[in-house]
Scaffold this active site. Structure first.
Site, short mmCIF file in Angstrom:
data_model
loop_
_atom_site.label_atom_id
_atom_site.label_comp_id
_atom_site.label_asym_id
_atom_site.label_seq_id
_atom_site.Cartn_x
_atom_site.Cartn_y
_atom_site.Cartn_z
N ALA A 183 44.10 38.05 39.83
CA ALA A 183 43.64 39.35 39.46
C ALA A 183 44.69 40.43 40.05
CB ALA A 183 42.46 39.65 39.92
N PRO A 184 44.80 41.25 39.37
CA PRO A 184 45.72 42.56 39.90
C PRO A 184 45.13 43.00 41.17
CG PRO A 184 45.53 42.83 37.55
CD PRO A 184 44.41 41.60 38.05
N GLY A 185 45.84 43.44 41.79
CA GLY A 185 45.53 44.12 43.28
C GLY A 185 46.24 43.48 44.56
N VAL A 186 45.62 43.82 45.47
CA VAL A 186 46.19 43.03 46.89
C VAL A 186 45.41 41.90 46.83
CG1 VAL A 186 46.38 43.49 49.30
CG2 VAL A 186 46.61 45.41 47.91
N ARG A 187 46.17 40.91 47.50
CA ARG A 187 45.47 39.35 47.53
C ARG A 187 44.53 39.55 48.64
NH1 ARG A 187 48.82 35.10 45.73
NH2 ARG A 187 49.76 35.89 43.81
N GLY A 188 43.39 38.90 48.61
CA GLY A 188 41.97 39.17 49.56
C GLY A 188 42.49 37.85 50.48
N MET A 189 41.85 38.23 51.69
CA MET A 189 41.99 37.09 52.79
C MET A 189 40.44 36.41 52.95
SD MET A 189 43.28 39.34 56.14
CE MET A 189 42.31 40.84 55.92
N LYS B 7 35.64 34.96 41.26
CA LYS B 7 36.02 35.05 42.66
C LYS B 7 35.38 33.66 43.33
CE LYS B 7 35.09 39.16 44.28
NZ LYS B 7 34.73 40.62 44.87
N ASP C 223 27.24 44.60 40.36
CA ASP C 223 26.46 43.19 40.16
C ASP C 223 27.26 41.85 40.29
OD1 ASP C 223 24.25 41.66 40.14
OD2 ASP C 223 23.86 42.02 37.94
#
Length: 575
Positions: free
Chosen positions: A316-322, A337, A372
């Site tokens: 997904a676009p955006g900053v990679r999550g930790m 997710k 949600d």
């Protein structure tokens, strides 16, 4: 023997479903009394109780089957017969689609989502399409035969509340005046005009809603009346909503589920889709509390979407999550997710903690500011649709829940969420006007979350998204907590000039301490954007602001958070 066991399974499942629906309806019908008596804390508790019902009912039936038909309850041949018997048993029910989903849930609980085939369970619904008679049974229709005043007054009287309106005459005048301003000539004493209102009142939080439509010749417009109870004088009309986009926000995926008696759910959905044709069926089922069937509808839509497209799942676009791996199909509006096996050490959480955070959001009032999510187990994807980079990351970062079996990728645990534009990316490309508007709404989002006793924890822009309506929504929950758990402090003045230059703070910091003075620097690296936000919502950087909100919450006051703009609230006389 197979037929006998199949019949017993079908009967047990239907009995469990009937018990679930009975309790669900009992809690839902209590919404009217809670609204009339202004029992706002009871409203919140009832909402949580109802969400838990489904899983409890499925677990109870599964345990019962294990004990009663242990000799053959896990035989596929028996379940094929059970499905046939069950389909016959639910044929006369008005909520047959929900009954099918309940059967599916029992089957998947026993077979762990394997053998999902049409012959074993209801992969596709066998229910007939909604008939005109079904829709007619859920609505009341009004015409201005004796004038607009009498018609609108009748609509309010037909709610059958057990407490009076504070000033019904003023409410009628407000509705007519506002409708004529918003709709012009459409809302007039015309024999061609008809208003259809769903018989059941929609309750949520501190408000009640009359949901309907105005029809004049071939034109149809939504028509929603928002009602409030001021707890002293009685009920009053707070707003009239006729704009489709504003109606969509009231039914948003960022709102808590309505309490509304829906004896024929499919008819409700058909009516609501007439008002909101761009909303998916699963979203509307979610909105009226049938979020488990919403998952069924989502899965069916997902399978159909895959047959009509050929793009690949990508990160997904955006900053990679930790904490999470987020991926999407560009042609869809959904983000998937997956919790990583090894969460970055700077995040003081583990898998179970993250799951609890997502459960907290599911149970809590989302006040239009939290997305949600739907939780899935053993979700099967076609391997060919995965971009190699994404599949490699999933297998490397979450091997305990991601596996490749033949031509499929199976993810044992994931969440789905509506795709939005990450706020940090939106701001990057925003015009000056868009920037000010979205920063203002970002501040409003934080304030409304606080009013609902929610502190986002990590308030970085990357953790918020922007909807198609330009609303800012929080969607990253791994650090979320109750606002009342935080200790908001002002940074004490330095003891010596050297304190400000030291690598470590000169003051003690507890586990739950929060210093709002630091928000501006952490959230906004760009000084220009920081100044703009400070001009709009500078009070958020003061510990005293947060302490005042905590005081209100601890006094058990439930703050009003409206699903429409304040300027849409109708003027009324106050005694």
């Amino acid at each position: 023997m197979t037929t006998q066991w199949g019949q017993r399974i079908a009967t047990s499942v239907l009995e469990g479903f009937a018990n679930y629906r009975s309790t669900f309806t009992y809690i839902t019908l209590g919404a009217k009394k809670r609204f009339e008596e202004a029992c706002w804390l009871d409203v919140q508790q009832a909402s949580m109780d109802r969400i838990n019902l489904y899983d409890d009912a499925v677990a109870a039936v599964t345990d019962c089957l294990t004990e009663e038909v242990a000799q053959g309850y896990d035989s596929l041949s028996v379940w094929k017969e059970a499905k046939r018997c069950y389909a016959a048993l639910i044929r006369s029910r008005t909520d047959g689609e929900l009954a099918e989903t309940f059967f599916n849930s029992i089957f998947c609980r026993i077979f762990r989502h394997y053998e999902i085939k049409p012959e074993n369970l209801f992969v596709f619904s066998t229910q007939p399409k909604v008939k005109a008679a079904d829709e007619a049974s859920i609505i009341l229709s009004y015409r201005p035969a004796f004038g607009l005043v009498k018609m609108v007054d009748r609509i309010l009287v037909d709610c059958n509340f057990n407490i009076p309106y504070a000033d019904r005459r003023q409410d009628v005048v407000n509705i007519i005046r506002t409708a004529q301003q918003q709709l012009g000539f459409v809302f007039a004493d015309s024999k061609d005009m008809e208003i259809d209102i769903i018989r059941s009142v929609f309750f949520r939080n501190k408000a009640a809603y009359l949901v309907g439509r105005i029809r004049i010749r071939e034109n149809t417009k939504p028509f929603i009346i928002a009602l409030m109870n001021n707890e002293q004088e009685g009920i009053y009309v707070d707003a009239l909503i006729t704009d489709p986009d504003e109606v969509s926000i009231i039914f948003s995926f960022t709102r808590s589920y309505f309490m509304v008696d829906a004896p024929v759910p499919a008819a409700f959905i058909a009516f609501l889709q007439d008002l909101l044709p761009w909303k998916q069926r699963y979203e509307l089922y979610n909105s009226i509390g049938f979020y488990k069937h919403g998952k069924t509808e989502f899965y069916r839509d997902f399978v159909q979407h895959l047959t009509k497209t050929d793009d690949q799942f990508v990160i997904a676009p955006g900053v990679r999550g930790m904490v999470m791996i987020a991926f999407t199909l560009p042609s869809s509006q959904t983000v998937f997710k997956v919790i990583k096996d090894n969460i970055a050490p700077q995040k003081e959480v583990n898998k179970e903690t993250v799951k609890k955070k997502y459960y907290l959001v599911k149970m809590h009032d989302r006040v239009g500011r939290m997305a949600d999510t739907q939780e899935f187990s053993h979700f099967v994807f076609p391997k060919a649709r995965f971009h190699p980079e994404l599949l490699a990351e999933l297998l490397a970062e979450a091997p305990s829940v991601v596996r490749v079996v033949d031509d499929s990728v199976i993810i044992d645990h994931l969440y789905t969420e509506r795709r939005m534009i990450p706020l940090n990316l939106y701001i990057k490309d925003a015009t000056e006007q868009q920037l000010e508007a979205v920063l203002d709404d970002f501040g409003n989002a934080i304030k409304q979350l606080a009013a609902a006793n929610i502190f986002p924890g990590d308030m970085l822009l990357k953790n918020f998204g922007v909807t198609r309506h330009g609303r800012v929504v929080f969607y990253d929950y791994d650090e979320i907590c109750y606002l009342t758990e935080c200790n908001f402090r002002q940074i004490p003045p330095p003891r010596f000039p050297e304190d400000e230059m030291a690598a470590e703070p000169w003051y003690s910091v507890g586990a739950n301490d929060v210093f709002p003075e630091e928000f501006a620097i952490f959230i906004f690296a760009d000084v220009r954007i920081r100044k703009c936000f400070t001009d709009l919502h500078g009070e958020l950087f003061a510990a005293s602001y947060w302490q005042r909100i905590q005081k209100v919450i601890r006094e058990n006051q439930v703050v009003d958070v409206f699903p429409y703009r304040r300027k849409q609230r109708l003027a009324r006389r106050l005694s």
